[in-house]
Design an enzyme around this catalytic site. Structure first.
Site, PDB file in Angstrom:
ATOM      1  N   SER A  92     -13.599  -4.460 -13.638  1.00  0.00           N
ATOM      2  CA  SER A  92     -14.418  -5.804 -15.122  1.00  0.00           C
ATOM      3  C   SER A  92     -15.205  -6.538 -14.289  1.00  0.00           C
ATOM      4  O   SER A  92     -15.661  -7.264 -14.877  1.00  0.00           O
ATOM      5  CB  SER A  92     -12.445  -6.316 -15.118  1.00  0.00           C
ATOM      6  OG  SER A  92     -12.673  -6.745 -12.968  1.00  0.00           O
ATOM      7  N   HIS A 146     -14.254   0.643  -0.909  1.00  0.00           N
ATOM      8  CA  HIS A 146     -13.228  -0.622  -0.694  1.00  0.00           C
ATOM      9  C   HIS A 146     -12.019   0.817  -0.263  1.00  0.00           C
ATOM     10  O   HIS A 146     -11.390   0.064   0.565  1.00  0.00           O
ATOM     11  CB  HIS A 146     -12.660  -0.975  -2.225  1.00  0.00           C
ATOM     12  CG  HIS A 146     -13.939  -1.914  -2.729  1.00  0.00           C
ATOM     13  ND1 HIS A 146     -13.502  -2.128  -3.912  1.00  0.00           N
ATOM     14  CD2 HIS A 146     -14.441  -2.505  -2.153  1.00  0.00           C
ATOM     15  CE1 HIS A 146     -14.312  -3.006  -4.156  1.00  0.00           C
ATOM     16  NE2 HIS A 146     -15.444  -3.337  -2.771  1.00  0.00           N
ATOM     17  N   ILE A 153      -9.079   3.104  -4.324  1.00  0.00           N
ATOM     18  CA  ILE A 153      -8.700   3.209  -3.014  1.00  0.00           C
ATOM     19  C   ILE A 153      -8.150   4.933  -3.248  1.00  0.00           C
ATOM     20  O   ILE A 153      -8.027   5.081  -2.576  1.00  0.00           O
ATOM     21  CB  ILE A 153      -8.034   2.158  -2.400  1.00  0.00           C
ATOM     22  CG1 ILE A 153      -7.153   1.770  -2.991  1.00  0.00           C
ATOM     23  CG2 ILE A 153      -9.115   1.737  -2.069  1.00  0.00           C
ATOM     24  CD1 ILE A 153      -6.123   1.075  -2.266  1.00  0.00           C
ATOM     25  N   GLY A 163     -15.154   1.569 -16.365  1.00  0.00           N
ATOM     26  CA  GLY A 163     -13.829   0.737 -15.929  1.00  0.00           C
ATOM     27  C   GLY A 163     -14.049  -0.217 -15.454  1.00  0.00           C
ATOM     28  O   GLY A 163     -12.649   0.125 -13.652  1.00  0.00           O
ATOM     29  N   TYR A 207       0.669  -1.481   0.211  1.00  0.00           N
ATOM     30  CA  TYR A 207      -0.464   0.472  -0.301  1.00  0.00           C
ATOM     31  C   TYR A 207       1.323   1.152   0.021  1.00  0.00           C
ATOM     32  O   TYR A 207       0.522   2.343  -0.888  1.00  0.00           O
ATOM     33  CB  TYR A 207      -0.711   0.151   1.079  1.00  0.00           C
ATOM     34  CG  TYR A 207      -1.924  -1.233   0.817  1.00  0.00           C
ATOM     35  CD1 TYR A 207      -1.936  -2.379   1.213  1.00  0.00           C
ATOM     36  CD2 TYR A 207      -3.334  -0.845   0.081  1.00  0.00           C
ATOM     37  CE1 TYR A 207      -2.806  -3.682   0.920  1.00  0.00           C
ATOM     38  CE2 TYR A 207      -3.877  -1.100  -0.572  1.00  0.00           C
ATOM     39  CZ  TYR A 207      -4.018  -3.300  -0.119  1.00  0.00           C
ATOM     40  OH  TYR A 207      -4.822  -4.358  -0.611  1.00  0.00           O
ATOM     41  N   GLN A 228     -15.171   1.757  -6.488  1.00  0.00           N
ATOM     42  CA  GLN A 228     -14.036   0.832  -5.739  1.00  0.00           C
ATOM     43  C   GLN A 228     -12.575   0.742  -5.659  1.00  0.00           C
ATOM     44  O   GLN A 228     -11.977  -0.036  -5.430  1.00  0.00           O
ATOM     45  CB  GLN A 228     -14.435  -0.415  -6.569  1.00  0.00           C
ATOM     46  CG  GLN A 228     -15.702  -0.838  -7.022  1.00  0.00           C
ATOM     47  CD  GLN A 228     -15.725  -1.657  -7.920  1.00  0.00           C
ATOM     48  OE1 GLN A 228     -15.506  -3.233  -7.665  1.00  0.00           O
ATOM     49  NE2 GLN A 228     -15.901  -1.546  -9.642  1.00  0.00           N
ATOM     50  N   ARG A 259       1.862   2.373  -3.418  1.00  0.00           N
ATOM     51  CA  ARG A 259       0.810   2.665  -4.112  1.00  0.00           C
ATOM     52  C   ARG A 259       0.225   3.824  -4.274  1.00  0.00           C
ATOM     53  O   ARG A 259       0.038   4.819  -4.562  1.00  0.00           O
ATOM     54  CB  ARG A 259      -0.815   1.755  -4.367  1.00  0.00           C
ATOM     55  CG  ARG A 259      -0.921   0.524  -4.925  1.00  0.00           C
ATOM     56  CD  ARG A 259      -1.431  -0.818  -4.440  1.00  0.00           C
ATOM     57  NE  ARG A 259      -3.104  -0.263  -5.266  1.00  0.00           N
ATOM     58  CZ  ARG A 259      -4.100  -1.072  -4.349  1.00  0.00           C
ATOM     59  NH1 ARG A 259      -4.507  -1.633  -3.960  1.00  0.00           N
ATOM     60  NH2 ARG A 259      -4.904  -0.737  -5.106  1.00  0.00           N
ATOM     61  N   ALA A 291     -12.248   5.807 -20.610  1.00  0.00           N
ATOM     62  CA  ALA A 291     -12.645   6.781 -20.457  1.00  0.00           C
ATOM     63  C   ALA A 291     -13.123   8.639 -20.420  1.00  0.00           C
ATOM     64  O   ALA A 291     -13.704   8.812 -20.104  1.00  0.00           O
ATOM     65  CB  ALA A 291     -12.481   5.999 -18.962  1.00  0.00           C
TER      66      ALA A 291
END
Ligand code: BV8
Length: 230
Positions: free
Chosen positions: A179, A110, A94, A177, A58, A92, A61, A221
């Site tokens: 899946s 999420h 973060i 965007g 994390y 969804q 990211r 998008a």
């Protein structure tokens, strides 16, 4: 879609809306999971087994956030909220790109990379430096561990009451965007369809749930969302 037709809009976004801002998606080639096995980082068991690895995943990211910016898709959704007040964005993701684009009616189902929480009290803390396996809260004595404020597999997503209430009322549902592989988010289109909403999917590719939508906008998008919401 001239938004004038619709008065209560729910938008679900996934990693694909942030891809053009430079944030890797989960499942496209070179996605995040290629580097890390799902079981190794995004589960409570993983955090118990190897907190240092999970915190590093994390941290990596989180370190991207200052280097990326909202793209035209995020900005178009913020404009949509101005034009149609009853617009709710369920993300969804973060990352913080929706809020930086100006969206206010927003649910991070999420969780959020920019926050950590005390494993005992659940108190939230803004993350200002990388976390590690020794990171501690300041709300307890003695202090307890800090974990990413992120919903892992097997954990309850956030904001579900607000989400299902909005899905039960909406007359337009747009998925951008995603899946459609992760639940309960992948099932939101069924909720919208069951009460008669018009459902549109924006995706660069085919998804697991494409067949459920009445309308599709195939493409990036940042191109398709501004066209859709103008
Ligand atoms: C829950 C946070 C109970 C962490 C994430 C068996 C065993 C155990 C569990 C389950 C099981 N079967 C089902 C489950 C439930 C499980 C689940 O769904 N598992 C899957 C793998 C089968 N779900 C859970 O555990 C959830 N909790 O179920 O609790 C419950 C049930 C019902 C009601 C209440 C409670 C919790 C799941 C949350 C997991 N955490 N993220 C982190 O980020 O590290 S999920 C993770 O994957 C991401 O957050 C992301 O949200 C999610 C889905 O990925 P997408 O966003 O869709 O991204 P992806 O890369 O997959 O796709 C990108 C898409 O964009 C593609 O379609 C691509 O074509 C498109 N795209 C790419 N570029 C562009 C583009 N589109 C447009 N433009 C572009 N430029």
């Amino acid at each position: 879609m001239s938004q004038g037709h619709y008065s209560r809009i729910v938008v679900l976004t996934g990693a694909g809306i942030s891809a053009e801002s430079g944030i890797k998606t989960f499942r496209d080639n070179g996605g995040l999971w290629e580097q890390h096995r799902l079981e190794d980082v995004a589960t409570p068991e993983a955090f118990l087994r190897d907190p240092a690895l999970v915190q590093r995943f994390y941290n990596e990211r989180r370190a991207q956030l200052p280097e990326v910016s909202p793209n035209a898709a995020h900005l178009a959704l913020a404009e949509l909220e101005k034009a149609v007040g009853a617009t709710l964005v369920i993300t969804q993701n973060i990352d913080d790109l929706h809020e930086r684009a100006g969206s206010h009616h927003l649910v991070h189902m999420h969780g959020e990379l920019s926050k950590a929480r005390c494993v005992k009290t659940g108190q939230l803390f803004r993350v200002t430096e990388p976390l590690d396996e020794h990171s501690l809260c300041t709300c307890c004595v003695p202090a307890n561990a800090l974990r990413p404020h992120v919903v892992w597999f097997g954990e309850m997503p956030l904001g579900l009451d607000r989400i299902f209430h909005a899905l039960a009322q909406c007359d337009l549902f747009i998925a951008i965007g995603t899946s459609g592989q992760v639940y309960p988010a992948a099932g939101f289109v069924d909720e919208a369809l069951s009460q008669g909403a018009h459902c549109i999917e924006v995706n660069a590719d085919h998804s697991e749930i494409s067949h459920k939508f009445q309308e599709h906008r195939r493409g990036p998008a940042s191109v398709e969302v501004p066209k859709l919401v103008k």
